[in-house]
Design a protein around this motif. Sequence first.
Motif, PDB file in Angstrom:
ATOM      1  N   THR A   1      -7.737   2.060  10.592  1.00 38.63           N
ATOM      2  CA  THR A   1      -6.913   3.255  10.818  1.00 38.63           C
ATOM      3  C   THR A   1      -5.463   2.965  10.424  1.00 38.63           C
TER       4      THR A   1
ATOM      5  N   ARG B   1      -1.093   3.234   6.124  1.00 37.21           N
ATOM      6  CA  ARG B   1      -0.230   2.613   5.113  1.00 37.21           C
ATOM      7  C   ARG B   1      -0.511   3.203   3.740  1.00 37.21           C
ATOM      8  N   VAL B   2      -1.814   3.381   3.439  1.00 40.20           N
ATOM      9  CA  VAL B   2      -2.170   3.886   2.120  1.00 40.20           C
ATOM     10  C   VAL B   2      -1.614   5.301   1.920  1.00 40.20           C
ATOM     11  N   ILE B   3      -1.591   6.126   2.982  1.00 37.37           N
ATOM     12  CA  ILE B   3      -1.024   7.470   2.800  1.00 37.37           C
ATOM     13  C   ILE B   3       0.503   7.431   2.822  1.00 37.37           C
TER      14      ILE B   3
ATOM     15  N   SER C   1       0.827  -1.222   0.000  1.00 34.30           N
ATOM     16  CA  SER C   1       0.000   0.000   0.000  1.00 34.30           C
ATOM     17  C   SER C   1       0.854   1.262   0.000  1.00 34.30           C
ATOM     18  N   GLN C   2       1.893   1.241   0.827  1.00 40.34           N
ATOM     19  CA  GLN C   2       2.759   2.410   0.990  1.00 40.34           C
ATOM     20  C   GLN C   2       3.352   2.893  -0.327  1.00 40.34           C
TER      21      GLN C   2
ATOM     22  N   GLU D   1      -4.544   0.654   8.230  1.00 38.23           N
ATOM     23  CA  GLU D   1      -4.516   0.512   6.769  1.00 38.23           C
ATOM     24  C   GLU D   1      -4.455   1.871   6.096  1.00 38.23           C
ATOM     25  N   MET D   2      -5.272   2.803   6.626  1.00 34.66           N
ATOM     26  CA  MET D   2      -5.297   4.146   6.071  1.00 34.66           C
ATOM     27  C   MET D   2      -3.904   4.770   6.153  1.00 34.66           C
TER      28      MET D   2
END
Lengths: 212, 219
Positions: free
Chosen positions: B118, B123-125, A74-75, B120-121
């Motif tokens: 939270t 990680r996505v950012i 994801s990162q 996961e979010m």
Amino acid sequence: MSTLEVAIRVVVPEFVVEAAFSAPAGITVLAGPSGSGKSLTLAAIAGTVRPNRGRIRIGETLLADAEHGVHVRSQERRLGVVYQHAGLLEHRSPIDNVRLAVGGDVVAAGEMLERVGASHLRTKRTKTLSGGERQRVALARALVGSPAALLLDEPFSSLDTPTREDLRRLVRELVTERRLIALLVTHDAQDVSALADRVVEYEPGRTVAASE
Amino acid sequence: MSDWFPFWLSLRVSVIATVISGVLGVAIAYLLAKWRSRLASLVEVVFTLPIVLPPTVLGYYLLTSLGSRSVLGGVWEATFGAPLVFTQTGAVVAATVSALPFVIRAARAAISNVDPRTEEMARVIGLPEWKVARVVTLPLAARGIGAGIALGFARALGDFGATVMVAGNIPGQTQTLPVAVYDAVQSGDGDTARTGSLVLGAVAVVVLLVVTQVFARRR
């Protein structure tokens, strides 16, 4: 201009989703009844769920290829996300929330907050923000790192009508000015008519291709 | 109470033990919370044993595995030139092992309770895994971790059985306050027994108040 291409099959307990569509710059709405797998598709694009089959790519960049065991973390996918419940870190200020998404760059974070009309919220307590304010900060956080694509999951659904209209306008402006690839999951017909450049219709268990 | 040495020793031993078991316990708890396998549950059982074992039995195992004739004890003696058992360091080891499961259990539960969305979010950012832990998981689990550390401190301060087995009961050297209370009762020194018990009782009450009022309060 790059395009987001999705052709996946995701199997989770008691649930199978097949989705195949491509999304160029502009807003592509994923529409359909709840439980048809729209959010799961976003999760697969964000990398929090692994597709069982198929590929996801943005332009030349492969994000996932189940057949070849590719699953970019994801990162490293460079995505911006805004979900219904913004998922802001309640224990950090709005500016911190945005700054974290851009390697700590306060200047960039400040400018982005200003662009979404939230610079007055910089150092407020995140807990005290209204729903609309939260979504503005979440939008700033999603966009500050110049993402390859923007994923929006029911971002306006917990807001009152005037706030919703303001935010729709803001999202439209930002997508146009930055030539963003944006996916919007929504149940709201007004979202579709106000924002959709393309619509992908979901039905439980299968997907129809995008229509202009 | 004429001699305050046991009080100061107990305080020093339990503070050091709390720091060690705090750092170690949170790290172990984090790994246990994130690493879901049969082996992880087994590891958790092993680390939880000190809660259910009779303290003297725990002390016995520590004594046999750290004594001069054991491998670990031998390595310790070769390195530091003095034995580990029947020293203040031995008391720290006993207190640390006793406190560790309290930290691990509370911290593991608190870390598992953090909403995975939270994380996961985060990680996505783009936050790397260590930063997700530092910025998201650990701050959100801070209350549970704090409660575990407070309970661990109380356990370390109050330990009798393991300490008396590993560190012994040498007045002025390794005699901690709980051991001194026992000693005072045995020798009919009612004054020392009363004061020592009062101090330990007061600390226990304060720790419980802190745990229930500060750490366990709903946000």
